[in-house]
Design a protein around this motif. Structure first.
Motif, short mmCIF file in Angstrom:
data_model
loop_
_atom_site.label_atom_id
_atom_site.label_comp_id
_atom_site.label_asym_id
_atom_site.label_seq_id
_atom_site.Cartn_x
_atom_site.Cartn_y
_atom_site.Cartn_z
N VAL A 1 104.00 26.30 21.82
CA VAL A 1 104.07 27.70 22.24
C VAL A 1 103.14 28.55 21.37
O VAL A 1 102.72 28.12 20.29
CB VAL A 1 105.52 28.25 22.15
CG1 VAL A 1 106.41 27.51 23.13
CG2 VAL A 1 106.06 28.11 20.72
N ASP B 1 105.09 33.45 23.48
CA ASP B 1 104.55 33.41 24.85
C ASP B 1 104.67 31.98 25.38
O ASP B 1 104.15 31.04 24.78
CB ASP B 1 103.09 33.85 24.83
CG ASP B 1 102.49 33.98 26.23
OD1 ASP B 1 103.05 33.42 27.18
OD2 ASP B 1 101.46 34.66 26.36
N VAL B 2 105.36 31.81 26.53
CA VAL B 2 105.49 30.49 27.15
C VAL B 2 104.88 30.51 28.56
O VAL B 2 105.28 29.74 29.42
CB VAL B 2 106.96 30.03 27.20
CG1 VAL B 2 107.48 29.74 25.82
CG2 VAL B 2 107.83 31.07 27.90
N SER B 3 103.92 31.39 28.79
CA SER B 3 103.33 31.54 30.12
C SER B 3 102.49 30.34 30.54
O SER B 3 102.11 30.23 31.71
CB SER B 3 102.48 32.81 30.17
OG SER B 3 101.46 32.77 29.19
N ASP B 4 102.21 29.40 29.61
CA ASP B 4 101.44 28.22 29.98
C ASP B 4 102.27 27.21 30.76
O ASP B 4 101.74 26.22 31.28
CB ASP B 4 100.90 27.52 28.73
CG ASP B 4 99.83 28.35 28.03
OD1 ASP B 4 99.25 29.24 28.69
OD2 ASP B 4 99.57 28.12 26.84
N TYR B 5 103.58 27.46 30.86
CA TYR B 5 104.46 26.49 31.49
C TYR B 5 105.17 27.10 32.69
O TYR B 5 105.49 28.28 32.71
CB TYR B 5 105.49 25.98 30.48
CG TYR B 5 104.84 25.38 29.26
CD1 TYR B 5 104.34 24.08 29.28
CD2 TYR B 5 104.68 26.12 28.08
CE1 TYR B 5 103.72 23.53 28.17
CE2 TYR B 5 104.06 25.58 26.97
CZ TYR B 5 103.58 24.28 27.03
OH TYR B 5 102.95 23.75 25.93
N ASP B 6 105.41 26.25 33.68
CA ASP B 6 106.06 26.70 34.90
C ASP B 6 107.58 26.67 34.82
O ASP B 6 108.25 27.21 35.69
CB ASP B 6 105.61 25.83 36.09
CG ASP B 6 104.13 25.99 36.39
OD1 ASP B 6 103.59 27.08 36.12
OD2 ASP B 6 103.52 25.02 36.88
N CYS C 1 111.52 27.22 33.95
CA CYS C 1 112.35 28.41 33.75
C CYS C 1 113.06 28.27 32.41
O CYS C 1 113.75 27.29 32.16
CB CYS C 1 113.36 28.52 34.88
SG CYS C 1 114.41 29.98 34.76
N PRO D 1 114.52 34.95 27.74
CA PRO D 1 114.00 35.59 28.96
C PRO D 1 115.11 35.97 29.92
O PRO D 1 116.10 35.25 30.07
CB PRO D 1 113.10 34.49 29.55
CG PRO D 1 112.69 33.67 28.38
CD PRO D 1 113.88 33.66 27.47
N CYS E 1 113.31 33.87 35.41
CA CYS E 1 112.30 32.82 35.37
C CYS E 1 110.87 33.36 35.32
O CYS E 1 109.95 32.65 34.92
CB CYS E 1 112.47 31.90 36.57
SG CYS E 1 114.01 30.94 36.52
N ASP E 2 110.68 34.60 35.74
CA ASP E 2 109.34 35.18 35.72
C ASP E 2 108.97 35.74 34.35
O ASP E 2 107.79 35.97 34.08
CB ASP E 2 109.25 36.30 36.77
CG ASP E 2 109.36 35.76 38.18
OD1 ASP E 2 108.92 34.62 38.41
OD2 ASP E 2 109.91 36.48 39.05
N LYS F 1 108.08 35.40 30.74
CA LYS F 1 107.52 34.32 29.93
C LYS F 1 107.39 34.70 28.47
O LYS F 1 106.52 34.21 27.76
CB LYS F 1 106.15 33.92 30.49
CG LYS F 1 106.22 33.32 31.89
CD LYS F 1 107.01 32.02 31.92
CE LYS F 1 106.96 31.37 33.29
NZ LYS F 1 107.70 30.08 33.33
#
Length: 283
Positions: free
Chosen positions: A200, A224-229, A231, A253, A256-257, A259
């Motif tokens: 991360v 930031d975990v936006s690199d992963y799809d 949830c 979070p 699920c949106d 990140k």
């Protein structure tokens, strides 16, 4: 007319069957928990079985559990059943570091290691006592000062723990330990045997302020975990850099949106941990 009546009757029947299936699913979980709680002669086994009810993977998590032998789950029992509360990390052999909001007054807490859970061990460790940060407000919890240590009772249980280390140095390369959970219809969280890890990134504190309205200082880390799809609503464990524990989850979070997550910076509280555990050395 008869055809319409038959179709309407069939739809009503299908709706009733769907409701019955949903009710049975929820009831089966409750009944299974009750069986696990009152069988096995009142031994420690009942606690472990009540804390992990769903099996997602048989063997895929074993290798990662060896990588994170110090990842722990704090569970609580406020009535007849145990449920997941939060994640923690073993430090200083007999202690865990976790979030202060994890402790609930009048509840009994126990600690389960994923390393043992994956190997089908049946031991959990009672918590002897807690030490919450003095400035944490339990009646109005916020991410600030959201840290606690708890001492485990390991005197009468097999002792094979490997603790994580910690220090006051900044870490930049981080791994998030992901011990996955599931939520039942009554919104209780339970552990699974599914474990994963992700690299991360530390994000600008302003991003977490925009997402959560929380002003971060050096005692908190925006992740930031936006690199992963995936949830990440329920499944964050501590952050690590090698064997060093770096962060404990403070704000997860909301959906699920989202990140971004906020972690308490364990390194910032190194001296507080040593003071609270009456220890004079790192690691």
């Amino acid at each position: 007319m008869k055809a319409a009546c038959l179709i309407l009757t069939l739809l009503i029947f299908l709706a009733i069957m769907a409701v019955c299936v949903m009710v049975k699913f929820a009831t089966d979980i409750t009944v299974e928990e009750r069986k696990r709680e009152y069988t096995q002669g009142g031994t420690v086994y009942q606690y472990t079985r009540a804390m992990g009810v769903i099996s997602l993977n048989e063997n895929s998590s074993m290798q990662i559990s060896e990588r994170f032998p110090y990842v722990a789950a704090v569970t609580r029992n406020t009535s007849k059943f145990w449920s997941f509360a939060c994640f923690a990390s073993i430090v200083l052999i007999k202690w865990v570091v976790t979030s202060a909001h994890c402790r609930r007054q009048s509840a009994t807490h126990r600690v389960l290691l994923f390393h043992d859970f994956a190997r089908n061990y049946t031991h959990t460790y009672p918590i002897l006592f807690w030490r919450l940060h003095e400035k944490f407000n339990s009646s109005n919890p916020t991410p600030r000062y959201d840290i606690a240590v708890a001492k485990l009772n390991v005197d009468y249980y097999p002792f094979t723990m490997k603790p994580s280390v910690f220090d006051d140095k900044e870490a930049t390369e981080l791994e998030a330990s992901i011990w996955k959970t599931v939520s039942t219809m009554d919104k209780k969280l339970y552990l699974t045997n599914d474990f994963d890890k992700y690299e991360v990134r530390i994000a600008d504190a302003a991003k977490c302020f925009e997402g959560y309205g929380v002003e971060l200082d050096q005692s908190m880390i925006c992740i930031d975990v936006s690199d992963y799809d995936d949830c990440f609503i329920h499944e964050f464990g501590p952050l690590y850099s090698g064997d060093k524990v770096v962060g404990i989850l403070a704000v997860k979070p909301r959906d699920c949106d989202m990140k971004l997550a906020i972690f308490t910076n364990v390194s910032y509280y190194t001296n507080w941990i040593l003071k609270s555990t009456h220890t004079t050395y790192y690691g």
